[in-house]
Write a protein that holds these residues in place. Structure first.
Motif, PDB file in Angstrom:
ATOM      1  N   SER A   9     -83.364  15.366  19.346  1.00  0.00           N
ATOM      2  CA  SER A   9     -84.461  16.021  18.640  1.00  0.00           C
ATOM      3  C   SER A   9     -85.165  15.013  17.725  1.00  0.00           C
ATOM      4  CB  SER A   9     -83.918  17.228  17.868  1.00  0.00           C
ATOM      5  OG  SER A   9     -84.963  18.091  17.486  1.00  0.00           O
ATOM      6  N   GLN A  10     -85.159  15.223  16.400  1.00  0.00           N
ATOM      7  CA  GLN A  10     -85.753  14.216  15.520  1.00  0.00           C
ATOM      8  C   GLN A  10     -85.023  12.885  15.654  1.00  0.00           C
ATOM      9  OE1 GLN A  10     -86.498  15.134  11.415  1.00  0.00           O
ATOM     10  NE2 GLN A  10     -87.668  16.980  11.877  1.00  0.00           N
TER      11      GLN A  10
ATOM     12  N   LEU B 196     -80.775  23.542  21.714  1.00  0.00           N
ATOM     13  CA  LEU B 196     -79.526  23.304  21.002  1.00  0.00           C
ATOM     14  C   LEU B 196     -78.315  23.177  21.919  1.00  0.00           C
ATOM     15  CD1 LEU B 196     -80.124  25.657  17.939  1.00  0.00           C
ATOM     16  CD2 LEU B 196     -80.274  23.165  18.007  1.00  0.00           C
ATOM     17  N   SER B 197     -78.523  23.304  23.222  1.00  0.00           N
ATOM     18  CA  SER B 197     -77.412  23.106  24.155  1.00  0.00           C
ATOM     19  C   SER B 197     -76.896  21.671  24.131  1.00  0.00           C
ATOM     20  CB  SER B 197     -77.837  23.471  25.585  1.00  0.00           C
ATOM     21  OG  SER B 197     -78.163  24.834  25.697  1.00  0.00           O
TER      22      SER B 197
ATOM     23  N   GLY C 213     -80.375  15.624  14.761  1.00  0.00           N
ATOM     24  CA  GLY C 213     -81.652  16.306  14.640  1.00  0.00           C
ATOM     25  C   GLY C 213     -81.834  16.949  13.278  1.00  0.00           C
ATOM     26  N   TYR C 214     -82.879  17.759  13.157  1.00  0.00           N
ATOM     27  CA  TYR C 214     -83.213  18.429  11.900  1.00  0.00           C
ATOM     28  C   TYR C 214     -82.039  19.285  11.428  1.00  0.00           C
ATOM     29  CZ  TYR C 214     -85.822  21.459   8.649  1.00  0.00           C
ATOM     30  OH  TYR C 214     -86.259  22.144   7.540  1.00  0.00           O
ATOM     31  N   GLY C 215     -81.595  19.049  10.204  1.00  0.00           N
ATOM     32  CA  GLY C 215     -80.504  19.837   9.644  1.00  0.00           C
ATOM     33  C   GLY C 215     -79.150  19.530  10.236  1.00  0.00           C
ATOM     34  N   GLY C 216     -79.023  18.446  10.996  1.00  0.00           N
ATOM     35  CA  GLY C 216     -77.753  18.122  11.639  1.00  0.00           C
ATOM     36  C   GLY C 216     -76.861  17.273  10.748  1.00  0.00           C
TER      37      GLY C 216
ATOM     38  N   PRO D 157     -86.254  14.879  22.591  1.00  0.00           N
ATOM     39  CA  PRO D 157     -86.806  14.250  21.391  1.00  0.00           C
ATOM     40  C   PRO D 157     -88.051  14.975  20.889  1.00  0.00           C
ATOM     41  CG  PRO D 157     -87.450  13.029  23.342  1.00  0.00           C
ATOM     42  CD  PRO D 157     -86.455  14.056  23.801  1.00  0.00           C
ATOM     43  N   LEU D 158     -88.240  14.969  19.574  1.00  0.00           N
ATOM     44  CA  LEU D 158     -89.507  15.396  18.994  1.00  0.00           C
ATOM     45  C   LEU D 158     -90.580  14.476  19.556  1.00  0.00           C
ATOM     46  CD1 LEU D 158     -91.223  16.972  16.881  1.00  0.00           C
ATOM     47  CD2 LEU D 158     -90.610  15.154  15.248  1.00  0.00           C
TER      48      LEU D 158
END
Length: 326
Positions: free
Chosen positions: A160-161, A281-282, A81-84, A223-224
């Motif tokens: 996420s993303q 974030l889990s 995801g974002y920043g991952g 997901p986004l």
């Protein structure tokens, strides 16, 4: 929608997994004039006993550079995801590798924890599926052990993303007009900076997005999905999808309402799992004790992330076994 419960069935699924130690190898996919290089981590079935490998603050059980055990193995690509980064879901990768899958997780170029220079804006959402396609091309082509991978058994996991990325690869065409305007400017350094400036004009949308029919099944977690709220946007997604959602959302990720709408409009009924008391974030790997105060490690009161991930990983493994073959 299924509300997840910790069950004996999931424990049994784990207990019958083949006994492989996860081999770990770091890969570098060369770029070109218009394509940046991609760093990746690969887990694979391995006949050697694992050891504790220290990577930054993480201790990962693995056998570094272990030869891949097996032939005609299924491949699963992971998208963060974002920043991952590529170790953000390492426990899931290990579970899959221990069950006979080759697993590759990438750092999306210029949009990962170490380099966020292009992480905000429309450009990264267009580029993410390209990153995954290039990774699959590499694993089936230039990768030294490509002959050990079955090109007919390719799966995808995204958070996420990363979940957005998978849906596009599966045939979805997002409606970018649903994005907040401050995040739709491709030259943005960060959403906050753009938000303080004049409202940006939306850039022209690409004529086509990157789809990849080689992917036969996918798991997406929170997901986004604000860009996939109509049947039109998601009509071409025909592969099996396991869709996970957090009950509480938050963390700048997908809202539970958007995930519910996505589940409703997907043309082929997905395997939907809503996780009680989970936040966005889990779905990240359980944190080392020295990081428990980090934002990425904070769960809702009473939520046991380690226990959840044991069941989550078992269900993900079972899904890919059903849909990519034993």
């Amino acid at each position: 929608m299924t509300r997840l419960r910790f069950t004996l069935a999931a424990a049994f699924c784990l207990s019958i997994s083949p006994a492989h130690a996860a081999g770990l190898k770091f890969l570098h996919i060369l770029g070109g004039q218009d394509a940046p290089s991609i760093d990746a981590a690969m887990w694979s079935p391995c006949s050697e006993a694992p050891e504790d490998v220290q990577i930054r603050t993480l201790t990962v059980p693995a056998s570094p550079d272990c030869p891949i055990a097996g032939e005609s193995l299924p491949l699963v690509i992971l998208s963060h995801g974002y920043g991952g980064w590529y170790l953000g879901h390492h426990d899931t990768a290990e579970a899959l590798a221990d069950s006979g899958f080759v697993v590759v997780a990438i750092n999306h170029p210029h949009a990962n924890y170490a380099d966020m220079s292009r992480a905000n804006g429309l450009g990264v959402l267009i580029g993410r599926p390209v990153d995954i396609k290039r990774t699959i091309d590499f694993m089936l082509g230039d990768f030294a052990d490509s002959a050990k991978i079955d090109p007919q058994r390719i799966g995808f996991y995204g958070f996420s993303q990363g979940g957005y990325t998978g849906l596009v690869l599966a045939g979805a065409n997002p409606d970018f007009s649903k994005l907040p305007p401050r995040c739709a400017e491709p030259k943005a350094v960060g959403c906050a900076q753009v938000n303080q400036a004049r409202p940006p004009q939306r850039p022209p949308l690409p004529q086509t997005l990157t789809h990849d029919p080689r992917i036969r099944a996918m798991v997406v977690a929170d997901p986004l999905s604000i860009v996939f709220q109509t049947a039109e946007s998601i009509r071409d997604v025909a592969i099996p999808v396991q869709l996970w959602g957090s009950e509480l959302g938050g963390g700048g990720g997908a809202s539970p309402e958007d995930v519910a709408t996505l589940a409703r409009v997907l043309p082929k009924k997905p395997d939907v799992r809503i996780v009680p008391n989970a936040v966005h974030l889990s779905f990240m790997t359980p944190c080392p004790k020295i990081q428990m105060s980090s934002e990425v490690c904070i769960d809702a009161p009473g939520f046991d992330r380690a226990a959840f991930h044991r069941e989550f990983n078992a269900e993900v493994v079972a899904f890919f076994r059903r849909n990519l073959g034993e």
